[in-house]
Design an enzyme around this catalytic site. Structure first.
Site, short mmCIF file in Angstrom:
data_model
loop_
_atom_site.label_atom_id
_atom_site.label_comp_id
_atom_site.label_asym_id
_atom_site.label_seq_id
_atom_site.Cartn_x
_atom_site.Cartn_y
_atom_site.Cartn_z
CE LYS A 1 -67.85 25.96 -13.12
NZ LYS A 1 -66.50 26.22 -12.56
NE ARG B 1 -68.49 23.50 -7.93
CZ ARG B 1 -68.74 24.68 -8.50
NH1 ARG B 1 -69.91 24.93 -9.04
NH2 ARG B 1 -67.80 25.60 -8.56
NE ARG C 1 -64.03 28.78 -5.07
CZ ARG C 1 -64.06 29.92 -5.76
NH1 ARG C 1 -63.46 31.00 -5.30
NH2 ARG C 1 -64.71 29.98 -6.89
NE ARG D 1 -64.74 35.20 -9.39
CZ ARG D 1 -65.25 34.00 -9.64
NH1 ARG D 1 -65.92 33.79 -10.76
NH2 ARG D 1 -65.07 33.01 -8.79
NE ARG E 1 -67.61 34.20 -6.07
CZ ARG E 1 -67.74 33.24 -6.97
NH1 ARG E 1 -68.22 33.52 -8.16
NH2 ARG E 1 -67.40 32.00 -6.67
#
Ligand code: B4P
Length: 191
Positions: A14, A89, A145, A128, A134
């Site tokens: 996204k 969401r 998640r 990532r 992160r």
């Protein structure tokens, strides 16, 4: 105005595709993930609260996120349109967004849903995590998640399907090929 929701599970691309879309169509980018990460980095009261949820792979409470979106919409009254990335969401967020946009007389035009397999999502997010730093990109949190996505976010697809706004786009392949498929759908709506 042209309003677009870019929908999909964590790691579906996204954020990656939003960057290309805003450049081509001059839409205002609203990413709840980016806004929340900025609040966390600045250690604001909202950020301190949100971090507790994000670090556990959980969604931040609806009322917090809806309040953020409402202020963002008010801050850009002359926008040509918005791209909502990572929002809504939950069905409650989708409902609230429809209400906020009703005041502007400019509903959601299209919801583009990126379809990516679970193995590919995990491998992208783990990669990532190796470079992003992160705190939610480690294997344990990624699994949570994705679970949270299935429990709370995937019903949003049905919400928009019921309104005949949802278009599914294969989200695996090169970033360019996926971008071209997204643009074809946007252009068809703009014509
Ligand atoms: P987000 O920031 O929205 O994070 P995301 O879903 O992980 O990212 P995205 O799908 O944008 O993936 P990207 O393009 O980066 O949310 C983070 C957290 O914030 C949530 O877990 C939640 O706690 C909170 N939150 C945010 N919004 C909320 C809301 N509305 N309500 C409640 N809580 C909320 O792509 C991922 C990786 O894949 C990148 O490394 C990219 O380079 C790679 N990639 C992209 N496209 C690729 C392709 N085609 N091929 C190979 N790799 C690709």
């Amino acid at each position: 105005m042209f309003n677009l929701v870019l929908f999909g599970p964590p790691g579906s691309g996204k954020g990656t595709q939003s960057t290309n879309i805003i450049e081509k169509y001059q839409l205002v980018h609203i990413s709840t993930g980016d806004i929340l990460r900025a609040e966390v980095a600045n250690e604001t009261p909202l950020g301190v609260e949100a971090k507790k949820y994000m670090d556990q792979g959980m969604l931040v409470p609806d009322e917090v996120v809806i309040g953020m979106i409402s202020s963002k919409l008010d801050a850009t009254p002359d926008a040509k349109g918005f791209i909502f990335d990572g929002f809504p969401r939950t069905v409650a967020q989708a409902d609230a967004l429809d209400n906020l946009l009703e005041f502007k007389n400019s509903p959601i035009n299209i919801v583009l849903s990126l379809m990516v397999s679970e193995d590919e999502l995990k491998s992208r997010l783990i990669s990532r995590g190796e470079v992003s730093g992160r705190s939610d990109d480690n294997e344990d949190v990624i699994v949570k998640r994705i679970k949270e996505y299935h429990a709370k976010t995937s019903p949003v697809a049905d919400y928009y399907k019921g309104k005949e706004k949802l278009v599914e786009i294969p989200g695996e392949g090169t970033v360019d090929s996926i971008f071209n498929a997204l643009c074809a759908e946007i252009d068809a709506k703009l014509d």
